[in-house]
Design an enzyme around this catalytic site. Sequence first.
Site, PDB file in Angstrom:
ATOM      1  N   ASP A 239       0.986  -1.220   0.102  1.00 44.39           N
ATOM      2  CA  ASP A 239      -0.089  -0.006   0.052  1.00 44.39           C
ATOM      3  C   ASP A 239       0.919   1.222  -0.066  1.00 44.39           C
ATOM      4  O   ASP A 239       1.779   1.183   0.552  1.00 44.39           O
ATOM      5  CB  ASP A 239      -0.967  -0.029   1.243  1.00 44.39           C
ATOM      6  CG  ASP A 239      -1.810   1.083   1.463  1.00 44.39           C
ATOM      7  OD1 ASP A 239      -2.715   0.943   0.472  1.00 44.39           O
ATOM      8  OD2 ASP A 239      -2.023   2.043   2.307  1.00 44.39           O
TER       9      ASP A 239
ATOM     10  N   GLU B  51      14.049 -14.904   0.271  1.00 50.16           N
ATOM     11  CA  GLU B  51      14.336 -16.183   0.863  1.00 50.16           C
ATOM     12  C   GLU B  51      13.004 -17.226   0.703  1.00 50.16           C
ATOM     13  O   GLU B  51      13.364 -18.323   1.055  1.00 50.16           O
ATOM     14  CB  GLU B  51      14.336 -15.998   2.504  1.00 50.16           C
ATOM     15  CG  GLU B  51      15.674 -15.148   2.882  1.00 50.16           C
ATOM     16  CD  GLU B  51      15.567 -14.637   4.311  1.00 50.16           C
ATOM     17  OE1 GLU B  51      15.141 -15.655   5.365  1.00 50.16           O
ATOM     18  OE2 GLU B  51      16.185 -13.689   4.669  1.00 50.16           O
TER      19      GLU B  51
END
Length: 536
Positions: free
Chosen positions: A204, A254
């Site tokens: 956002d 990751e």
Amino acid sequence: MSSSHPWWRHAVVYQVYLRSFSDGDGDGTGDIAGLRLRLPYIRSLGVDAIWINPWYVSPLNDGGYDVADYRRIDPRFGTLEDAIGLIEEASGLGLRVLLDLVPNHTSTDHVWFQEALASAPGGKARARYHFRPGRGPGGAEPPTDWISVFGGRTWSRVGDGEWYLHLFDSTQPDLNWAHPEVRAEFLDIIRFWLERGASGFRVDVANGLEKDPSYPDVGAVDKPKGIPGGDLHPYSDRDPLHEIVREWRSVVDEYPEAILVAEAWVENWDRLARYLRPDEYHQAFNFEFMEAPWTEEAMKSAISIAVPASAAMGAVPTWVLSNHDIVRQVTRYGLPQTLDARDWLLDGDRELFDPGLGLRRAKAAALLMLGLPGSAYIYQGEELGLPEVHDLPLEFLDDPTYTRSEQTMKGRDGCRVPIPWTAEGGSFGFGTDGSWLPQPADWGGLSVESQEGVPDSMLELYRTAIRLRDQHLAGSESFEWVEACVGCLAFQRESVLVVVNFGPESTVMPEGEILLASSRLVEDRLPPDTTAWLGV
Ligand code: NOJ
């Protein structure tokens, strides 16, 4: 799909505005239980993922974009257990789940802001936000002349005389991203949800975050329509924000399939491209396309710039025709294209809206969007051809925009009205009875039940288009403009020719096998406001 063509480079993502999607517990507000019930429906559309608007603990002053606790679910939506169950169930159906990360501001209910309020001016707890003394006699004037995106000032004053910054509502204080605790906290929040199976985040106000520490005036305009900004702007699209994104990205990387999607309102593609650098966002919404009027020139220009600009960054375009912040496309396209639909919504002549024309163009736009290379986002209800509800009684308006702008902006409630699932019944199957925003009395005809299996319906058009897209275009990023017919926009994608007739007359179509058309062809001619996919 191989790692050289990861899922998000061609994904169709379905946006779930949870509050208005499906109400599982009958309290009039959509929730996780309701969404779980409807996962098979979402699966039946053929989409690859869902993006869920904020579901965290929140006073819901801005529909959940005012987060009080980023690691817990608002009780009106369910529990953390429900959320994890939903992610697992969706994943079992082959649907990835993207969440909404809201890093620019918290809610005033957030523990950090409560601590800030409890501390004295200059106190450590205030440094996580932007607290400033005021200007003028007694510090009674706000620190800058900035205007909130929702209207009104961007500063509110607390009891001891200091002011805090909020680019949006006064209950959404902006975080200070120069503070190491803020940075560490969001890395942890990102990890928290990725560990629980989320496939990434729509971020956002991606153009926010960074604020000029000297807080200069901007010579504010009275009515904001977005804040494009730029590096020299004090609070939007400033270059140092990219360093923050790179930190997030290193955590996201990751998790091999996870992505970051930017909601970045910026000046131009040169600025947007920066968000798509290889170590930043995977995707950035193409809002120029979303906001383009239904004209050949505007659509062609939005596409022409996005395709090569994304490719130059090693990315793909991310198309969107609507979301929970914009007037629904049936209404936008059903108005004279020189009008700003937001102005019309406030006080325009209702007779100017032609629903049939709007629906026809929205169908054509869907086939245009789904025929383009890259990823596409569908906002719930768009696949049903829902129009904007322009006549919501004022007492129901919930978006803070209406009051903050002193009634000069109607706000976004009209695109957030709960989804009709059945032709009959209280709230048309949304819940057991009522819904938090009233649905128009004739919405049963637009319900999923009424459109399911009906060949010419908007719903079946979306389903077929997504299926054919998978069949013919998955994994392909090829794109080439073609001169196909007068008044048309046409492009070649592998063995599919996409042709859109923007002209006022029907036109002869190029040769090819008709795979799909957005409205009935008349003697093999392509009618106005129609898109066809041809196998060539
Ligand atoms: C963009 C969101 O989409 C919108 O709904 C919200 O009001 C603002 N950001 C502030 O968080």
